[in-house]
Design a protein around this motif. Structure first.
Motif, mmCIF file in Angstrom:
data_model
loop_
_atom_site.group_PDB
_atom_site.id
_atom_site.type_symbol
_atom_site.label_atom_id
_atom_site.label_comp_id
_atom_site.label_asym_id
_atom_site.label_seq_id
_atom_site.Cartn_x
_atom_site.Cartn_y
_atom_site.Cartn_z
ATOM 1 N N GLU A 43 0.816 -1.218 0.000
ATOM 2 C CA GLU A 43 0.000 0.000 0.000
ATOM 3 C C GLU A 43 0.849 1.266 0.000
ATOM 4 O O GLU A 43 0.677 2.132 -0.848
ATOM 5 C CB GLU A 43 -0.990 0.023 1.183
ATOM 6 C CG GLU A 43 -1.979 -1.125 1.175
ATOM 7 C CD GLU A 43 -2.971 -1.037 2.319
ATOM 8 O OE1 GLU A 43 -3.422 0.080 2.651
ATOM 9 O OE2 GLU A 43 -3.299 -2.105 2.897
ATOM 10 N N GLU A 45 4.232 1.365 -0.357
ATOM 11 C CA GLU A 45 5.410 1.157 -1.223
ATOM 12 C C GLU A 45 6.701 1.690 -0.581
ATOM 13 O O GLU A 45 7.688 1.928 -1.277
ATOM 14 C CB GLU A 45 5.218 1.800 -2.605
ATOM 15 C CG GLU A 45 4.055 1.248 -3.389
ATOM 16 C CD GLU A 45 4.313 -0.145 -3.953
ATOM 17 O OE1 GLU A 45 4.623 -0.272 -5.132
ATOM 18 O OE2 GLU A 45 4.164 -1.125 -3.184
ATOM 19 N N SER A 253 9.229 -10.384 -11.210
ATOM 20 C CA SER A 253 8.697 -9.065 -11.549
ATOM 21 C C SER A 253 7.175 -9.121 -11.556
ATOM 22 O O SER A 253 6.586 -9.988 -12.208
ATOM 23 C CB SER A 253 9.199 -8.632 -12.928
ATOM 24 O OG SER A 253 8.458 -7.521 -13.398
ATOM 25 N N LYS A 255 5.241 -7.155 -13.041
ATOM 26 C CA LYS A 255 4.762 -6.660 -14.328
ATOM 27 C C LYS A 255 4.955 -7.669 -15.457
ATOM 28 O O LYS A 255 4.091 -7.815 -16.322
ATOM 29 C CB LYS A 255 5.475 -5.349 -14.685
ATOM 30 C CG LYS A 255 5.113 -4.179 -13.782
ATOM 31 C CD LYS A 255 3.636 -3.828 -13.905
ATOM 32 C CE LYS A 255 3.296 -2.579 -13.110
ATOM 33 N NZ LYS A 255 1.863 -2.220 -13.229
ATOM 34 N N ASN A 305 8.670 -3.354 -6.267
ATOM 35 C CA ASN A 305 7.404 -2.762 -5.844
ATOM 36 C C ASN A 305 6.352 -3.059 -6.907
ATOM 37 O O ASN A 305 6.648 -3.666 -7.949
ATOM 38 C CB ASN A 305 7.542 -1.269 -5.543
ATOM 39 C CG ASN A 305 7.899 -0.434 -6.775
ATOM 40 O OD1 ASN A 305 7.769 -0.876 -7.924
ATOM 41 N ND2 ASN A 305 8.351 0.792 -6.545
ATOM 42 N N GLN A 306 5.117 -2.666 -6.657
ATOM 43 C CA GLN A 306 4.035 -3.012 -7.577
ATOM 44 C C GLN A 306 4.151 -2.322 -8.929
ATOM 45 O O GLN A 306 3.597 -2.789 -9.925
ATOM 46 C CB GLN A 306 2.681 -2.688 -6.935
ATOM 47 C CG GLN A 306 2.302 -3.649 -5.817
ATOM 48 C CD GLN A 306 2.265 -5.091 -6.289
ATOM 49 O OE1 GLN A 306 1.575 -5.427 -7.261
ATOM 50 N NE2 GLN A 306 3.014 -5.953 -5.614
ATOM 51 N N ALA A 307 4.886 -1.218 -8.991
ATOM 52 C CA ALA A 307 5.087 -0.522 -10.263
ATOM 53 C C ALA A 307 6.142 -1.212 -11.119
ATOM 54 O O ALA A 307 6.333 -0.835 -12.279
ATOM 55 C CB ALA A 307 5.492 0.926 -10.002
ATOM 56 N N GLY A 308 6.825 -2.189 -10.568
ATOM 57 C CA GLY A 308 7.869 -2.877 -11.306
ATOM 58 C C GLY A 308 9.250 -2.294 -11.111
ATOM 59 O O GLY A 308 10.195 -2.682 -11.799
ATOM 60 N N GLU A 309 9.396 -1.360 -10.163
ATOM 61 C CA GLU A 309 10.723 -0.835 -9.832
ATOM 62 C C GLU A 309 11.429 -1.835 -8.916
ATOM 63 O O GLU A 309 10.814 -2.442 -8.046
ATOM 64 C CB GLU A 309 10.605 0.518 -9.147
ATOM 65 C CG GLU A 309 9.969 1.579 -10.026
ATOM 66 C CD GLU A 309 9.633 2.847 -9.256
ATOM 67 O OE1 GLU A 309 9.750 3.947 -9.847
ATOM 68 O OE2 GLU A 309 9.237 2.750 -8.076
ATOM 69 N N LYS A 334 18.145 1.538 -6.804
ATOM 70 C CA LYS A 334 16.830 1.434 -7.423
ATOM 71 C C LYS A 334 16.998 1.364 -8.937
ATOM 72 O O LYS A 334 17.758 2.140 -9.532
ATOM 73 C CB LYS A 334 15.968 2.650 -7.063
ATOM 74 C CG LYS A 334 14.637 2.719 -7.788
ATOM 75 C CD LYS A 334 13.912 4.015 -7.437
ATOM 76 C CE LYS A 334 12.669 4.231 -8.282
ATOM 77 N NZ LYS A 334 12.004 5.517 -7.965
ATOM 78 N N GLY A 336 14.612 1.408 -12.443
ATOM 79 C CA GLY A 336 13.278 1.806 -12.874
ATOM 80 C C GLY A 336 12.484 0.688 -13.516
ATOM 81 O O GLY A 336 12.964 -0.440 -13.710
ATOM 82 N N GLU A 337 11.250 0.980 -13.852
ATOM 83 C CA GLU A 337 10.341 -0.001 -14.445
ATOM 84 C C GLU A 337 10.901 -0.557 -15.752
ATOM 85 O O GLU A 337 11.693 0.069 -16.417
ATOM 86 C CB GLU A 337 8.986 0.655 -14.732
ATOM 87 C CG GLU A 337 8.317 1.244 -13.502
ATOM 88 C CD GLU A 337 7.060 2.009 -13.855
ATOM 89 O OE1 GLU A 337 6.467 1.702 -14.912
ATOM 90 O OE2 GLU A 337 6.678 2.926 -13.110
#
Length: 339
Positions: A43, A45, A253, A255, A305-309, A334, A336-337
């Motif tokens: 939630e 992140e 992943s 995504k 994370n849920q964004a794919g990072e 980190k 990125g997606e």
């Protein structure tokens, strides 16, 4: 039947994919004392890190480290060099509950802890504030296992990899209960299954298999294995050479469904890195192709994370004890997606 299952299973993902763009990790935190675990809070992140040589757990708030749990005891691991270790693997049960695999006590005394996480800026908890499981019982003349390096959470259970003195290298399991975790029990003696030492990395596949990375010996051999177990029967479904030196982290992943690994490469840290693991067939046999995406110096854990990072921890200097003489060099990165 088994060969048909392997041909149709999405445990791994085929390598017919578009080449990825150049990956440029961003440094989120540096100067960390030997970070060994990373987890993403549902939630919010928010990123949490086990800073093992500092005997604490931190989270990233506005680009800075905020201590969440402190004052873990300290144990030592290794022979030349020797590392100071405290909390190791991390995973969330839900937004408010963080599971911590311990490495701070002697084998036979270490436990898995669950902490209720407050809002940013909340008062720092002491390590003994978390609800804890029992230590693993001794097996014959062998003490209970310790050093719970990897943590994976499924619908009904929490799994940890265990790398203490017991030469079998156990996966341990505790059921999820309303008020925390149930009894911590020995689940699978991995060396009995695959004849390779040191389970370290662990995750749950999209099909809910328990996926384990066996490190193998700490030398210059690519002897790591990628293994899959059925949760109910505990049976070994698949074991494949991972083409890695010392796989210590695994993550899918959210995504793309692809499987990624980090290789610590103890004998030669310059060989460490982030890899994508793809299923291929060689001479009619299913195998793993490990594609190196970036070089990394002593990576220890990874989490999407849920964004794919993707977030990755780098261990840095060996002991982290005297930062006045040797500044701590651990990092949180980190990516990125797109993975």
């Amino acid at each position: 039947m088994l060969s048909r299952f392997l041909l149709s299973t999405p445990l791994l993902f085929l390598s017919a994919m578009v080449a990825q763009a150049e990956i440029k990790p961003e440094v989120i935190l540096e100067g960390l004392k030997c970070p060994s675990g990373v987890a993403i809070q549902p939630e919010t992140e928010t990123v949490f890190v086990a800073e093992t040589a500092a005997s604490q757990i931190i989270r990233v708030v506005d680009g800075k480290a905020e201590v969440v749990v402190s004052e873990f005891p300290a144990d030592e691991y290794g022979k030349g060099p020797t590392y100071q270790i405290g909390p190791l693997g991390l995973a969330f049960l839900d937004k408010e509950h963080l599971v911590v695999g311990d490495g701070s006590l002697k084998d036979g005394e270490e436990v898995v802890r669950v902490y209720t996480i407050g809002e940013n800026g909340a008062e720092v908890q002491k390590a003994d504030a978390g609800k804890k499981t029992n230590p693993l019982e001794a097996e014959g003349e062998m003490p209970g296992e310790g050093n719970f390096y990897g943590v994976a959470v499924d619908i009904d259970n929490v799994y940890v990899t265990s790398n203490g003195d017991d030469k079998k290298g156990w996966i341990a399991r505790a059921s999820l209960e309303k008020d925390g975790l149930g009894e911590l029990t020995r689940y699978i003696p991995t060396k009995d299954s695959v004849d390779v030492d040191a389970p370290a990395a662990i995750t749950i596949s999209p099909r809910r298999e328990v996926v384990v990375g066996q490190m193998g010996e700490i030398n210059d051999q690519k002897d790591s294995l990628l293994t899959f177990y059925d949760q109910k029967s505990k049976s070994l479904l698949l074991s494949l050479p991972a083409e890695l030196y010392d796989v210590v982290g695994l993550a899918y992943s959210p995504k793309t469904g692809r499987l990624y690994a980090v290789d610590y490469s103890w004998a030669d840290p310059k060989q460490g890195g982030l890899y994508r693991l793809d299923a291929v067939r060689r001479d009619g046999q299913q195998m793993v192709k490990a594609t190196k995406l970036i070089d990394l110096d002593q990576p220890t854990a990874l989490a999407f994370n849920q964004a794919g990072e993707l977030y990755i921890t780098l261990f840095g200097n060996g002991d982290g004890k005297d930062t006045s003489k040797t500044p701590a060099t651990g990092k949180l990165l980190k990516i990125g997606e797109g993975l």
